[in-house]
Design a protein around this motif. Structure first.
Motif, PDB file in Angstrom:
ATOM      1  N   GLY A  64      54.900  24.024  37.007  1.00 29.13           N
ATOM      2  CA  GLY A  64      56.254  23.587  37.330  1.00 29.13           C
ATOM      3  C   GLY A  64      56.288  22.164  37.854  1.00 29.13           C
ATOM      4  N   ASP A  85      65.927  21.898  37.227  1.00 32.27           N
ATOM      5  CA  ASP A  85      64.614  22.505  37.470  1.00 32.27           C
ATOM      6  C   ASP A  85      64.827  24.022  37.377  1.00 32.27           C
ATOM      7  N   GLN A 133      62.324  28.516  38.317  1.00 35.31           N
ATOM      8  CA  GLN A 133      62.585  29.897  38.752  1.00 35.31           C
ATOM      9  C   GLN A 133      63.716  30.551  37.972  1.00 35.31           C
TER      10      GLN A 133
HETATM   11  C1  LIG Z   1      62.042  25.583  41.614  1.00 32.87           C
HETATM   12  C2  LIG Z   1      60.593  25.241  41.566  1.00 32.87           C
HETATM   13  N1  LIG Z   1      60.217  24.096  40.979  1.00 32.87           N
HETATM   14  C3  LIG Z   1      58.923  23.746  40.880  1.00 32.87           C
HETATM   15  C4  LIG Z   1      57.938  24.552  41.390  1.00 32.87           C
HETATM   16  C5  LIG Z   1      56.493  24.140  41.254  1.00 32.87           C
HETATM   17  O1  LIG Z   1      55.871  24.942  40.316  1.00 32.87           O
HETATM   18  P1  LIG Z   1      54.267  25.051  40.257  1.00 32.87           P
HETATM   19  O2  LIG Z   1      53.846  25.782  41.493  1.00 32.87           O
HETATM   20  O3  LIG Z   1      54.006  25.803  38.990  1.00 32.87           O
HETATM   21  O4  LIG Z   1      53.752  23.664  40.226  1.00 32.87           O
HETATM   22  C6  LIG Z   1      58.267  25.760  42.010  1.00 32.87           C
HETATM   23  C7  LIG Z   1      57.216  26.630  42.578  1.00 32.87           C
HETATM   24  O5  LIG Z   1      57.450  27.484  43.386  1.00 32.87           O
HETATM   25  C8  LIG Z   1      59.635  26.113  42.102  1.00 32.87           C
HETATM   26  O6  LIG Z   1      60.012  27.247  42.677  1.00 32.87           O
END
Ligand SMILES: Cc1ncc(COP(=O)(O)O)c(C=O)c1O
Length: 409
Positions: A126, A238, A241
């Motif tokens: 993410g 983003d 989730q």
């Molecule tokens: C909304 C959101 N964006 C980005 C991320 C980051 O993802 P990653 O842990 O796969 O890098 C998360 C992780 O919890 C998230 O909840």
């Protein structure tokens, strides 16, 4: 009689061995792994659907899905078969070659997205998806600044953590990347006052998860889209989730809850590979027109096993009609939770829910764990988060509510 006794002794011996195994694993991990997570006292051995089985023979109802990852349920047979078949053919080759499974993953992902989002870029997580989304917005606009929101979480790499105005994250990410501006979620005036011609993108979690499942009205998303169009700014959702079915729609982008607004870029990860690490950016033509050879890249992005997991995941969600299931079971869960006076509000959509309690949620989270139900906390002390697999059934939801009722009296 004698044989019953022997059986009982054998059972006790087995139980002791299992407990020893738990202690052994806990001691080993604690000894050799950095202690960056507060762990549950549970050694996960296998999973099936909404259930996690521990090495000591216990069975847990999983309403957290390992940080919202297990959307198709644990070890969904269709996903496992897709991954297994690919591992026997080719584990990996980079984007320097074409690949049938990568082609199918990209086609499938674009086909379920709003039609404007016509191209995919694959990465591994993410945070990486968000880093690339911000980079693309800067390339497309020729500007540098990024507006994000108080309470939003976007990951832990340098640019993403600098875009995260939640708790201590920016602090632990210092020195921060310059050019990150903070607006208030749901407050369009706070965005307008920052959105000048230095701003490349406005990026947001359309439902703020870690902040405690905070939502905004559809008009807010419409106003953001209008503002971005008027001032030449890229809009990034983003959906790490909210994406891939969690809200009962494939994406928040284009949904009624978001006034049908389609952003310029959507970022995905978590559920996309059912547990195999994979992230993605979906972009429209306004963005893709500016991205040239070698502008973005990552060794593992688009690898064959991850792509097989993507195809398997999207097909499993479709075949098992999980989006319909999310909507139906959400409605049931909300009805049942209305019977619990200690729950004062249920925030969120689909299977991204925040239960607001009259008191702190941490003791309830702990009491549920003791009853073999896994849930999540949030940075709002009174909100318990539910991010279950999309196959959670009505009886599973009943089991959860019955436990909550007993705990809250
Ligand atoms: C909304 C959101 N964006 C980005 C991320 C980051 O993802 P990653 O842990 O796969 O890098 C998360 C992780 O919890 C998230 O909840």
């Amino acid at each position: 009689m004698f044989s019953d006794k022997l059986k009982h002794i054998a059972h006790l011996q087995m139980k002791t061995e299992m407990v020893n195994q738990t202690d052994e694993v806990v001691a080993l991990e604690d000894r050799y792994q950095l202690a960056t997570y507060k762990k549950m006292p549970l050694v996960a051995e296998r999973g099936q659907g909404v259930w996690i089985y521990s090495v000591d023979g216990e069975k847990y109802l999983d309403l957290y899905g390992g940080h919202a990852v297990a959307a198709t349920g644990h070890s969904h047979p269709h996903v496992v078969a897709a991954i297994r078949a690919q591992t026997e053919k080719l584990l990996f080759y980079s984007n320097l070659v074409y690949s049938d499974v990568r082609a199918r993953a990209a086609e499938k992902l674009v086909s379920i997205a709003p039609s404007q989002l016509s191209k995919a870029f694959f990465c591994n997580s993410g945070t990486e998806a968000n880093e690339n989304a911000m980079r693309m917005a800067r390339m497309a606009t020729g500007r540098e600044n990024i507006i994000t929101f108080a309470g939003g979480f976007h990951g832990r790499t340098a640019d993403a953590i600098s875009a995260t105005f939640l708790g201590k994250y920016r602090e632990i990410g210092k020195p921060n990347v310059p050019g990150h501006l903070k607006a208030e979620f749901g407050d369009i005036e706070s965005v307008k006052s920052l959105a000048d011609d230095t701003v490349a993108a406005i990026m947001l979690e359309p439902i703020q998860s870690m902040a405690g499942i905070r939502t905004a009205p559809p008009e807010f998303f419409k106003a953001l889209r209008d503002l971005c169009d008027e001032r030449g700014i890229a809009l990034i959702y983003d959906e790490v989730q909210t994406g891939v079915g969690r809200t009962g729609e494939w994406f928040f982008a284009g949904s009624e809850a978001g006034a049908g607004v389609v952003p310029d870029i959507v970022t995905l990860a978590k559920a996309l590979g059912s547990g195999v690490p994979v992230g993605a950016c979906l972009v429209n033509e306004k963005i893709s027109a500016h991205i040239k050879e070698n502008d973005l890249g990552t060794t593992f992005g688009g690898g064959m096993v991850a792509m097989a997991a993507v195809v398997g995941t999207l097909e499993a969600i479709e075949q098992d009609k999980m989006l319909e299931n999310v909507k139906r079971v959400e409605a049931h869960l909300r009805d049942r939770l209305a019977e619990v006076p200690a729950v004062v509000a249920v925030h969120g959509r689909g299977f991204l829910l925040g239960l607001e309690f009259t008191e702190k949620a941490a003791p309830i989270h702990q009491a549920l764990l003791e009853r073999k139900v896994i849930t999540g906390t949030s940075s709002d002390a009174r909100v318990l988060r539910l991010l279950p697999p999309l196959c959670l059934s009505e009886p599973d939801a009943d089991l959860f509510v019955d436990n909550i009722k007993e705990i809250c009296g």
